[in-house]
Design a protein around this motif. Structure first.
Motif, PDB file in Angstrom:
ATOM      1  N   VAL A 150     -48.810   8.599  75.636  1.00 25.78           N
ATOM      2  CA  VAL A 150     -47.747   7.684  75.225  1.00 25.78           C
ATOM      3  C   VAL A 150     -46.608   7.848  76.222  1.00 25.78           C
ATOM      4  N   ALA A 151     -46.120   6.736  76.728  1.00 28.19           N
ATOM      5  CA  ALA A 151     -45.021   6.775  77.697  1.00 28.19           C
ATOM      6  C   ALA A 151     -43.778   6.133  77.103  1.00 28.19           C
ATOM      7  N   ILE A 152     -42.625   6.661  77.494  1.00 26.01           N
ATOM      8  CA  ILE A 152     -41.353   6.061  77.116  1.00 26.01           C
ATOM      9  C   ILE A 152     -41.173   4.798  77.940  1.00 26.01           C
ATOM     10  N   THR A 153     -40.680   3.747  77.310  1.00 30.57           N
ATOM     11  CA  THR A 153     -40.310   2.536  78.037  1.00 30.57           C
ATOM     12  C   THR A 153     -38.833   2.237  77.778  1.00 30.57           C
ATOM     13  N   PHE A 154     -38.240   1.506  78.719  1.00 29.63           N
ATOM     14  CA  PHE A 154     -36.872   1.031  78.550  1.00 29.63           C
ATOM     15  C   PHE A 154     -36.880  -0.484  78.641  1.00 29.63           C
ATOM     16  N   SER A 155     -36.054  -1.130  77.853  1.00 34.95           N
ATOM     17  CA  SER A 155     -35.839  -2.566  78.013  1.00 34.95           C
ATOM     18  C   SER A 155     -34.333  -2.814  78.015  1.00 34.95           C
ATOM     19  N   LEU A 156     -33.924  -3.803  78.801  1.00 34.85           N
ATOM     20  CA  LEU A 156     -32.504  -4.121  78.909  1.00 34.85           C
ATOM     21  C   LEU A 156     -31.997  -4.693  77.591  1.00 34.85           C
ATOM     22  N   VAL A 157     -30.763  -4.344  77.234  1.00 33.90           N
ATOM     23  CA  VAL A 157     -30.188  -4.905  76.008  1.00 33.90           C
ATOM     24  C   VAL A 157     -28.986  -5.784  76.334  1.00 33.90           C
ATOM     25  N   GLY A 191     -31.838   6.043  70.736  1.00 34.88           N
ATOM     26  CA  GLY A 191     -32.687   5.236  71.604  1.00 34.88           C
ATOM     27  C   GLY A 191     -31.879   4.354  72.543  1.00 34.88           C
ATOM     28  N   LYS A 192     -30.563   4.499  72.525  1.00 35.53           N
ATOM     29  CA  LYS A 192     -29.707   3.690  73.396  1.00 35.53           C
ATOM     30  C   LYS A 192     -29.249   4.522  74.588  1.00 35.53           C
ATOM     31  N   GLY A 193     -29.263   3.903  75.764  1.00 33.99           N
ATOM     32  CA  GLY A 193     -28.844   4.635  76.949  1.00 33.99           C
ATOM     33  C   GLY A 193     -28.447   3.705  78.070  1.00 33.99           C
ATOM     34  N   LEU A 209     -33.747  10.698  80.255  1.00 29.33           N
ATOM     35  CA  LEU A 209     -35.179  10.499  80.055  1.00 29.33           C
ATOM     36  C   LEU A 209     -35.724   9.622  81.171  1.00 29.33           C
ATOM     37  N   MET A 210     -37.003   9.837  81.492  1.00 25.49           N
ATOM     38  CA  MET A 210     -37.690   9.008  82.473  1.00 25.49           C
ATOM     39  C   MET A 210     -38.634   8.088  81.730  1.00 25.49           C
ATOM     40  N   GLY A 211     -38.713   6.851  82.166  1.00 34.03           N
ATOM     41  CA  GLY A 211     -39.624   5.914  81.523  1.00 34.03           C
ATOM     42  C   GLY A 211     -39.829   4.689  82.378  1.00 34.03           C
ATOM     43  N   ASN A 212     -40.686   3.813  81.906  1.00 29.16           N
ATOM     44  CA  ASN A 212     -40.968   2.570  82.610  1.00 29.16           C
ATOM     45  C   ASN A 212     -39.980   1.501  82.157  1.00 29.16           C
ATOM     46  N   LEU A 213     -39.322   0.863  83.123  1.00 27.98           N
ATOM     47  CA  LEU A 213     -38.424  -0.243  82.800  1.00 27.98           C
ATOM     48  C   LEU A 213     -39.262  -1.510  82.699  1.00 27.98           C
ATOM     49  N   GLU A 214     -39.286  -2.084  81.522  1.00 26.01           N
ATOM     50  CA  GLU A 214     -40.122  -3.256  81.284  1.00 26.01           C
ATOM     51  C   GLU A 214     -39.269  -4.504  81.113  1.00 26.01           C
ATOM     52  N   GLY A 215     -39.889  -5.647  81.314  1.00 28.94           N
ATOM     53  CA  GLY A 215     -39.179  -6.916  81.166  1.00 28.94           C
ATOM     54  C   GLY A 215     -38.364  -7.294  82.385  1.00 28.94           C
ATOM     55  N   VAL A 216     -38.535  -6.538  83.486  1.00 29.52           N
ATOM     56  CA  VAL A 216     -37.845  -6.831  84.745  1.00 29.52           C
ATOM     57  C   VAL A 216     -38.921  -6.950  85.821  1.00 29.52           C
ATOM     58  N   LYS A 233     -27.995  -5.828  89.842  1.00 26.28           N
ATOM     59  CA  LYS A 233     -27.482  -4.541  89.395  1.00 26.28           C
ATOM     60  C   LYS A 233     -28.332  -4.023  88.238  1.00 26.28           C
ATOM     61  N   ILE A 234     -29.047  -2.954  88.460  1.00 27.03           N
ATOM     62  CA  ILE A 234     -29.828  -2.323  87.396  1.00 27.03           C
ATOM     63  C   ILE A 234     -29.140  -1.040  86.958  1.00 27.03           C
ATOM     64  N   ILE A 235     -28.650  -0.261  87.955  1.00 24.56           N
ATOM     65  CA  ILE A 235     -27.965   0.992  87.617  1.00 24.56           C
ATOM     66  C   ILE A 235     -26.705   0.657  86.816  1.00 24.56           C
ATOM     67  N   GLY A 236     -26.564   1.316  85.685  1.00 22.02           N
ATOM     68  CA  GLY A 236     -25.433   1.046  84.796  1.00 22.02           C
ATOM     69  C   GLY A 236     -25.804   0.115  83.655  1.00 22.02           C
ATOM     70  N   SER A 237     -26.983  -0.509  83.747  1.00 16.46           N
ATOM     71  CA  SER A 237     -27.408  -1.415  82.678  1.00 16.46           C
ATOM     72  C   SER A 237     -27.716  -0.642  81.405  1.00 16.46           C
ATOM     73  N   LYS A 238     -27.383  -1.249  80.272  1.00 15.83           N
ATOM     74  CA  LYS A 238     -27.683  -0.651  78.971  1.00 15.83           C
ATOM     75  C   LYS A 238     -29.137  -0.947  78.617  1.00 15.83           C
ATOM     76  N   VAL A 239     -29.800   0.071  78.076  1.00 16.05           N
ATOM     77  CA  VAL A 239     -31.214  -0.084  77.703  1.00 16.05           C
ATOM     78  C   VAL A 239     -31.445   0.520  76.318  1.00 16.05           C
ATOM     79  N   LYS A 240     -32.581   0.138  75.753  1.00 18.09           N
ATOM     80  CA  LYS A 240     -33.059   0.833  74.561  1.00 18.09           C
ATOM     81  C   LYS A 240     -34.479   1.297  74.831  1.00 18.09           C
ATOM     82  N   THR A 241     -34.853   2.377  74.179  1.00 10.50           N
ATOM     83  CA  THR A 241     -36.169   2.952  74.423  1.00 10.50           C
ATOM     84  C   THR A 241     -37.218   2.291  73.533  1.00 10.50           C
ATOM     85  N   GLY A 242     -38.436   2.356  74.030  1.00  9.45           N
ATOM     86  CA  GLY A 242     -39.607   1.946  73.283  1.00  9.45           C
ATOM     87  C   GLY A 242     -40.744   2.841  73.730  1.00  9.45           C
TER      88      GLY A 242
END
Ligand SMILES: [Zn+2]
Length: 133
Positions: free
Chosen positions: A126-133, A53-55, A87-94, A102-111
């Motif tokens: 159900v959609a994949i989401t990403f949040s910054l870690v 779930g890390k990317g 994977l494609m998903g919605n980036l949440e919390g931004v 800078k978003i490209i290169g940021s570490k995320v985890k899936t939800g």
């Protein structure tokens, strides 16, 4: 031929906090979301595997004109998982109107998030989401 991992099983896994994919017994590559065969070599000798779930965000866009049932603005991102698949998903919390430099290169985890039935959806999804870690 039966699918080794159906989309329903993939989405049920997301709801339980598990990101599932397929591990190829031939070349070792990980395929996600699920396909009928390995995305790298085409082998059907695959088994279900759980991903970390890390990317890392590779690209993104801000959706300002959305289909019926969705609330713009929101961010759709592509992330490369540690295990290889993108994977494609919605980036949440931004905030889409106040993006970090800078978003490209940021570490995320899936939800995940549950998508309510809308005019252009086939019922609940159900959609994949990403949040910054
Ligand atoms: Zn393979």
């Amino acid at each position: 031929m039966a699918y080794p991992l159906t989309y329903i099983e993939f989405y049920e896994g997301l709801k339980e906090g598990k990101l599932l994919g397929l591990k190829c017994k031939q070349c070792g590559a990980i395929t996600a979301p699920p396909k009928i065969c390995c995305a790298e070599c085409g082998s059907t000798k695959v088994e279900v595997a759980q991903l970390s779930g890390k990317g890392e965000i590779k690209t993104y866009t801000v959706i300002r004109v959305a289909p019926d049932g969705f609330n713009p603005p929101y961010i759709v991102a592509m992330a490369e998982m540690e295990e290889g698949p993108w994977l494609m998903g919605n980036l949440e919390g931004v905030d889409p109107d106040n993006l970090p430099e800078k978003i490209i290169g940021s570490k995320v985890k899936t939800g995940h998030k549950v998508i309510e039935p809308a005019l252009y959806t086939a019922g609940e999804g159900v959609a994949i989401t990403f949040s910054l870690v």
